[in-house]
Design a protein around this motif. Structure first.
Motif, PDB file in Angstrom:
ATOM      1  N   THR A 153       0.832  -1.203   0.000  1.00 35.74           N
ATOM      2  CA  THR A 153       0.000   0.000   0.000  1.00 35.74           C
ATOM      3  C   THR A 153       0.867   1.253   0.000  1.00 35.74           C
ATOM      4  O   THR A 153       0.560   2.240  -0.690  1.00 35.74           O
ATOM      5  CB  THR A 153      -0.929   0.016   1.229  1.00 35.74           C
ATOM      6  OG1 THR A 153      -1.744  -1.159   1.214  1.00 35.74           O
ATOM      7  CG2 THR A 153      -1.823   1.246   1.214  1.00 35.74           C
ATOM      8  N   ILE A 156       2.120   1.821  -3.504  1.00 35.31           N
ATOM      9  CA  ILE A 156       1.066   2.341  -4.382  1.00 35.31           C
ATOM     10  C   ILE A 156       0.829   3.825  -4.103  1.00 35.31           C
ATOM     11  O   ILE A 156       0.706   4.639  -5.025  1.00 35.31           O
ATOM     12  CB  ILE A 156      -0.231   1.532  -4.184  1.00 35.31           C
ATOM     13  CG1 ILE A 156      -0.041   0.093  -4.668  1.00 35.31           C
ATOM     14  CG2 ILE A 156      -1.390   2.185  -4.924  1.00 35.31           C
ATOM     15  CD1 ILE A 156      -1.198  -0.819  -4.335  1.00 35.31           C
ATOM     16  N   THR A 157       0.780   4.172  -2.816  1.00 36.54           N
ATOM     17  CA  THR A 157       0.562   5.577  -2.443  1.00 36.54           C
ATOM     18  C   THR A 157       1.676   6.467  -2.976  1.00 36.54           C
ATOM     19  O   THR A 157       1.434   7.619  -3.372  1.00 36.54           O
ATOM     20  CB  THR A 157       0.479   5.699  -0.912  1.00 36.54           C
ATOM     21  OG1 THR A 157      -0.561   4.845  -0.423  1.00 36.54           O
ATOM     22  CG2 THR A 157       0.180   7.137  -0.504  1.00 36.54           C
ATOM     23  N   LEU A 162       4.411  -0.852 -11.463  1.00 36.10           N
ATOM     24  CA  LEU A 162       4.056  -2.254 -11.264  1.00 36.10           C
ATOM     25  C   LEU A 162       5.271  -3.089 -10.879  1.00 36.10           C
ATOM     26  O   LEU A 162       5.198  -3.929  -9.976  1.00 36.10           O
ATOM     27  CB  LEU A 162       3.422  -2.805 -12.545  1.00 36.10           C
ATOM     28  CG  LEU A 162       3.218  -4.322 -12.612  1.00 36.10           C
ATOM     29  CD1 LEU A 162       2.188  -4.761 -11.585  1.00 36.10           C
ATOM     30  CD2 LEU A 162       2.793  -4.739 -14.020  1.00 36.10           C
ATOM     31  N   LEU A 165       6.192  -3.120  -7.198  1.00 36.49           N
ATOM     32  CA  LEU A 165       5.292  -3.926  -6.377  1.00 36.49           C
ATOM     33  C   LEU A 165       5.638  -5.404  -6.475  1.00 36.49           C
ATOM     34  O   LEU A 165       5.686  -6.118  -5.470  1.00 36.49           O
ATOM     35  CB  LEU A 165       3.839  -3.704  -6.818  1.00 36.49           C
ATOM     36  CG  LEU A 165       3.052  -2.599  -6.111  1.00 36.49           C
ATOM     37  CD1 LEU A 165       3.641  -1.226  -6.441  1.00 36.49           C
ATOM     38  CD2 LEU A 165       1.582  -2.649  -6.511  1.00 36.49           C
ATOM     39  N   ALA A 255      -3.228  -5.760  -4.034  1.00 33.65           N
ATOM     40  CA  ALA A 255      -2.419  -4.575  -4.347  1.00 33.65           C
ATOM     41  C   ALA A 255      -2.430  -4.264  -5.840  1.00 33.65           C
ATOM     42  O   ALA A 255      -2.521  -3.105  -6.248  1.00 33.65           O
ATOM     43  CB  ALA A 255      -0.988  -4.781  -3.856  1.00 33.65           C
ATOM     44  N   LEU A 256      -2.337  -5.304  -6.673  1.00 35.27           N
ATOM     45  CA  LEU A 256      -2.305  -5.071  -8.118  1.00 35.27           C
ATOM     46  C   LEU A 256      -3.633  -4.520  -8.623  1.00 35.27           C
ATOM     47  O   LEU A 256      -3.659  -3.654  -9.503  1.00 35.27           O
ATOM     48  CB  LEU A 256      -1.958  -6.364  -8.855  1.00 35.27           C
ATOM     49  CG  LEU A 256      -0.569  -6.956  -8.594  1.00 35.27           C
ATOM     50  CD1 LEU A 256      -0.286  -8.091  -9.562  1.00 35.27           C
ATOM     51  CD2 LEU A 256       0.507  -5.901  -8.693  1.00 35.27           C
ATOM     52  N   HIS A 259      -3.667  -0.967  -7.555  1.00 33.75           N
ATOM     53  CA  HIS A 259      -2.723  -0.219  -8.391  1.00 33.75           C
ATOM     54  C   HIS A 259      -3.355   0.116  -9.737  1.00 33.75           C
ATOM     55  O   HIS A 259      -3.226   1.228 -10.246  1.00 33.75           O
ATOM     56  CB  HIS A 259      -1.462  -1.064  -8.588  1.00 33.75           C
ATOM     57  CG  HIS A 259      -0.396  -0.414  -9.422  1.00 33.75           C
ATOM     58  ND1 HIS A 259      -0.324  -0.565 -10.798  1.00 33.75           N
ATOM     59  CD2 HIS A 259       0.628   0.398  -9.092  1.00 33.75           C
ATOM     60  CE1 HIS A 259       0.699   0.116 -11.256  1.00 33.75           C
ATOM     61  NE2 HIS A 259       1.299   0.712 -10.248  1.00 33.75           N
ATOM     62  N   ARG A 260      -4.056  -0.833 -10.296  1.00 30.44           N
ATOM     63  CA  ARG A 260      -4.708  -0.603 -11.587  1.00 30.44           C
ATOM     64  C   ARG A 260      -5.818   0.433 -11.476  1.00 30.44           C
ATOM     65  O   ARG A 260      -5.962   1.326 -12.309  1.00 30.44           O
ATOM     66  CB  ARG A 260      -5.275  -1.918 -12.107  1.00 30.44           C
ATOM     67  CG  ARG A 260      -5.958  -1.785 -13.459  1.00 30.44           C
ATOM     68  CD  ARG A 260      -6.723  -3.040 -13.806  1.00 30.44           C
ATOM     69  NE  ARG A 260      -7.328  -2.943 -15.114  1.00 30.44           N
ATOM     70  CZ  ARG A 260      -8.243  -3.773 -15.573  1.00 30.44           C
ATOM     71  NH1 ARG A 260      -8.656  -4.756 -14.809  1.00 30.44           N
ATOM     72  NH2 ARG A 260      -8.741  -3.644 -16.775  1.00 30.44           N
ATOM     73  N   GLY A 263      -4.243   3.946 -10.669  1.00 30.45           N
ATOM     74  CA  GLY A 263      -3.387   4.468 -11.719  1.00 30.45           C
ATOM     75  C   GLY A 263      -4.045   4.561 -13.062  1.00 30.45           C
ATOM     76  O   GLY A 263      -3.429   5.008 -14.027  1.00 30.45           O
ATOM     77  N   ASN A 265      -4.602   2.183 -14.923  1.00 29.38           N
ATOM     78  CA  ASN A 265      -3.946   1.239 -15.828  1.00 29.38           C
ATOM     79  C   ASN A 265      -4.925   0.188 -16.298  1.00 29.38           C
ATOM     80  O   ASN A 265      -5.967  -0.038 -15.707  1.00 29.38           O
ATOM     81  CB  ASN A 265      -2.778   0.551 -15.117  1.00 29.38           C
ATOM     82  CG  ASN A 265      -1.656   1.513 -14.837  1.00 29.38           C
ATOM     83  OD1 ASN A 265      -1.405   2.411 -15.621  1.00 29.38           O
ATOM     84  ND2 ASN A 265      -0.990   1.337 -13.711  1.00 29.38           N
ATOM     85  N   TRP A 270      -0.287  -2.932 -19.225  1.00 31.45           N
ATOM     86  CA  TRP A 270       0.750  -3.815 -18.683  1.00 31.45           C
ATOM     87  C   TRP A 270       1.419  -4.604 -19.801  1.00 31.45           C
ATOM     88  O   TRP A 270       2.605  -4.883 -19.748  1.00 31.45           O
ATOM     89  CB  TRP A 270       0.146  -4.752 -17.654  1.00 31.45           C
ATOM     90  CG  TRP A 270      -0.182  -4.049 -16.367  1.00 31.45           C
ATOM     91  CD1 TRP A 270      -0.072  -2.707 -16.110  1.00 31.45           C
ATOM     92  CD2 TRP A 270      -0.660  -4.642 -15.163  1.00 31.45           C
ATOM     93  NE1 TRP A 270      -0.448  -2.437 -14.819  1.00 31.45           N
ATOM     94  CE2 TRP A 270      -0.825  -3.600 -14.215  1.00 31.45           C
ATOM     95  CE3 TRP A 270      -0.989  -5.949 -14.803  1.00 31.45           C
ATOM     96  CZ2 TRP A 270      -1.286  -3.835 -12.922  1.00 31.45           C
ATOM     97  CZ3 TRP A 270      -1.440  -6.179 -13.512  1.00 31.45           C
ATOM     98  CH2 TRP A 270      -1.582  -5.137 -12.587  1.00 31.45           C
TER      99      TRP A 270
END
Length: 513
Positions: A153, A156-157, A162, A165, A255-256, A259-260, A263, A265, A270
């Motif tokens: 986390t 990510i913050t 990617l 992570l 987390a992924l 993140h997506r 972000g 994403n 990717w």
């Protein structure tokens, strides 16, 4: 995403505890099931103990209520099997001086591990030892879970990419980590490079076959949200217990997905990052091409018995290039490099005409984006030659950035002197030469005489063409050319002097990028 992780010891691990070894344990049945997980230890003498269990218990008993009743002994084992007990441990003594054959046979038929203790042994000691270990593992699991979540986390913050992570996940799991799309194409990896390469070397097969069993240390967690799956993260060959692996994979997946979402994403992005990483490593030459072959294969690029065509496109949109590839049915990968350049690596069958297909690609692309320049190296028959080909194509693309009347696909033979000067642009002697030859024109904000000189020399000293391109009359052009010659102190009608100025101008432009 919720985690159903529970700490546990296997039956095999329990039997290796020092306190248990003091009771001289012997496995008399179910030896092939010793990797069953023990969730709890239960001491019970009741014949109907099965109704008290919820699964995963190691049941300790002296069998005092079963002595002399063979049907009760068999039913006792069957009830434990129905309750999904992990194992049964029988303390030998007055009730049973030796392992009862009826119970042993029933346990063998059910596949239930049955252990006898040959020496008197306080069950309370075994219970205390196992329960304390399970509690410690539970707290350790909570600590690990929070540690991983906090670390990811925080990354990510902080806006970490990617790859950062995944590196964190690989550090916690101590095994290769792979992210794929739903077609099993590798989007990103992390971990020790040799171990990752071993995993990727035959990825297509092992990801679908051998990689399907968590017992082999392959732990998977799905990536997706709102009812839509778009990929998975795989811990490859995790050597810890399966429960810990699942915890790590679940935390990584959380987390992924986050993140997506944060972000903006997508799985496609990717894939672009994966191609960019691969092609950047190929161009740089820092990583030997042979070591990058597993990554290329896992990314879906055909590599066996292929002809590779390295291309570099200037001022091209990577998404548009990828779309043109798909439209033409050409296998390849696209990645944006630096300085408005995009690399394209085509992978063609040996019987396909690489020159014609590269020209088709360039023609189609330039019909959609007229300002693009497509530079190519000669086709490469071996993967090891691809890095040099990509660097050659990039050199050609840089050398012809401002040239006129280019063919659809520009190659090294088309750049001539311009290409040589581009290679030598950082040489101090070349830099000094350019400054000296052009000193009278450099830094003059009043007139764009340098642009006129550039066009005049690029057109082969064609005055009519130069006037046309600069939208001026011929007399006006003559005045500008006279001013240029006066400032430089040269005669542009003299071939040698004009050639010297042309070389200096090419070097200047190369140095200015």
């Amino acid at each position: 995403m919720t985690t159903t992780w529970e700490p546990a010891l296997s039956v095999r691990q329990v039997l290796t505890l020092e306190r248990v070894l003091a009771g001289e344990p012997e496995v008399v049945a179910g030896a092939g099931q010793l990797d069953r997980l023990v969730r709890w230890v239960h001491v019970a003498e009741a014949a109907d103990v099965g109704v008290m269990l919820s699964g995963g218990e190691m049941v300790l008993t002296t069998g005092v209520l079963l002595a002399g009743d063979e049907s009760a002994q068999a039913e006792y084992i069957r009830s434990l099997h129905r309750a999904e007990a992990a194992a049964v441990v029988l303390g030998l003594g007055r009730a049973f001086p030796a392992a009862p054959e009826v119970m042993r046979r029933a346990a063998e038929r059910c596949g239930l591990p049955m252990v006898v203790l040959h020496r008197p042994f306080p069950f309370a000691e075994l219970t205390e030892e196992v329960q304390s270990r399970l509690v410690r593992r539970k707290f350790a699991a909570v600590s690990l879970s929070e540690s991983v979540r906090t670390a990811l986390t925080g990354l990510i913050t902080a806006g970490a990419p990617l790859q950062r992570l995944l590196d964190e996940v690989a550090q916690h799991s101590a095994c290769p980590v792979v992210v794929t799309n739903l077609a099993h194409r590798v989007l990103a990896t992390a971990g020790e490079r040799p171990a990752v390469d071993d995993v990727l070397r035959d990825w297509e097969r092992i990801s679908r076959q051998a990689g399907g069993s968590e017992g082999d240390g392959w732990i998977r967690a799905e990536l997706g949200g709102r009812g839509e799956r778009w990929g998975q993260i795989v811990l490859c060959g995790h050597r810890g217990d399966t429960a810990t692996g699942r915890l790590l994979a679940d935390r990584a997946a959380e987390a992924l997905v986050l993140h997506r979402m944060l972000g903006g994403n997508s799985a496609c992005t990717w894939e672009e990052q994966s191609a960019q990483s691969l092609l950047t490593d190929l161009v740089s030459g820092v990583v030997p091409a042979r070591q990058l072959l597993p990554r290329a294969r896992a990314a879906g690029l055909p590599v066996n018995r292929r002809t590779f065509v390295p291309l570099v496109v200037r001022d091209g949109d990577p998404a548009q290039l990828d779309r043109v590839l798909r439209m033409l049915g050409l296998p390849g990968i696209v990645a944006e490099l630096a300085d408005s350049a995009t690399a394209v690596l085509l992978s063609l069958a040996r019987d396909q005409d690489a020159t014609v297909l590269a020209a088709n690609f360039a023609t189609r692309l330039r019909s959609e984006a007229p300002g693009t320049i497509v530079a190519a190296a000669d086709p490469r028959a071996g993967w090891d030659d691809v890095p040099a080909g990509l660097r050659e194509a990039r050199h050609v693309a840089e050398a012809v950035a401002d040239a006129l009347d280019l063919p659809a696909v520009v190659r090294l033979r088309d750049v001539h002197l311009r290409g040589l000067v581009r290679l030598l642009r950082d040489d101090p002697h070349v830099q000094s030469f350019a400054e000296r030859e052009l000193d009278g024109l450099l830094g003059d904000p009043q007139e764009d005489l340098l642009a006129v000189l550039r066009t005049y020399l690029a057109t082969g000293r064609n005055k009519s063409r130069t006037a046309q391109l600069h939208h001026v009359s011929r007399p006006a052009l003559y005045r500008r050319l006279e001013a240029i010659q006066a400032r430089l102190g040269v005669d542009l009608d003299d071939f040698e002097q004009a050639a010297s100025v042309h070389i200096a101008l090419l070097a200047h432009d190369a140095q200015q990028g």
